[in-house]
Scaffold this active site. Sequence first.
Site, PDB file in Angstrom:
ATOM      1  N   GLY A 162       0.838  -1.194   0.000  1.00 48.19           N
ATOM      2  CA  GLY A 162       0.000   0.000   0.000  1.00 48.19           C
ATOM      3  C   GLY A 162       0.869   1.238   0.000  1.00 48.19           C
ATOM      4  N   CYS A 163       0.413   2.268   0.646  1.00 46.96           N
ATOM      5  CA  CYS A 163       1.150   3.530   0.726  1.00 46.96           C
ATOM      6  C   CYS A 163       2.521   3.300   1.360  1.00 46.96           C
ATOM      7  CB  CYS A 163       0.353   4.521   1.567  1.00 46.96           C
ATOM      8  SG  CYS A 163       1.268   6.013   1.984  1.00 46.96           S
ATOM      9  N   TYR A 164       3.575   3.682   0.658  1.00 43.85           N
ATOM     10  CA  TYR A 164       4.913   3.401   1.182  1.00 43.85           C
ATOM     11  C   TYR A 164       5.214   4.130   2.477  1.00 43.85           C
ATOM     12  CZ  TYR A 164       6.275   7.186  -2.178  1.00 43.85           C
ATOM     13  OH  TYR A 164       6.367   8.323  -2.932  1.00 43.85           O
TER      14      TYR A 164
END
Length: 127
Positions: free
Chosen positions: A18-20
Site C-alpha cells: 500500500g502507501c509506502y
Amino acid sequence: MKVSNKNLPLDTITLGGGCYWCVEAVYENLQGVEKVVSGFAGGKVENPSYEEVCTGKTGHAEMVCVEFDSSKISYQRLLKEFWEMHDPTSLNKQGGDIGTQYRSAIFTTTSDQLELAQKTRQVYNDA
C-alpha cells in the site's frame, strides 16, 4: 540512534503493501531494522516521478527497501509484519488508497527469502 555492526553486511528485502509511507513507518520502529527507503519498483519506466506512477501507466508499485541486521531481527518477523499490516488480497487498494501502485508485492534477494515468503503467504492464505 541505531547502531549496527559495520563489519557485517545488512540483509535487504523490498516490500509493497500500500502507501509506502505507512509501510515505512511500521518498519522504522522495529529493532534490528537499520534503514528503510521508500520508492517504486516493478515497472517499465526508468526513474518515474510520483505523478507518472499515479497514472497507473508505468506499472510501478510503491515499495520500501528494508535493510536489517538478521542477528537482531529475523526475516520471518519482517514477513509477519508485512502480512499483518495490510490486506494482500485487496487488489490495487489499501484503505483509502486506490490504484495499481498500492498492490501487494515482495521482491526478495535470495532463494531462501523467496521460499520463506511463499511459505508464509500460504500460511496467511490458509488462515
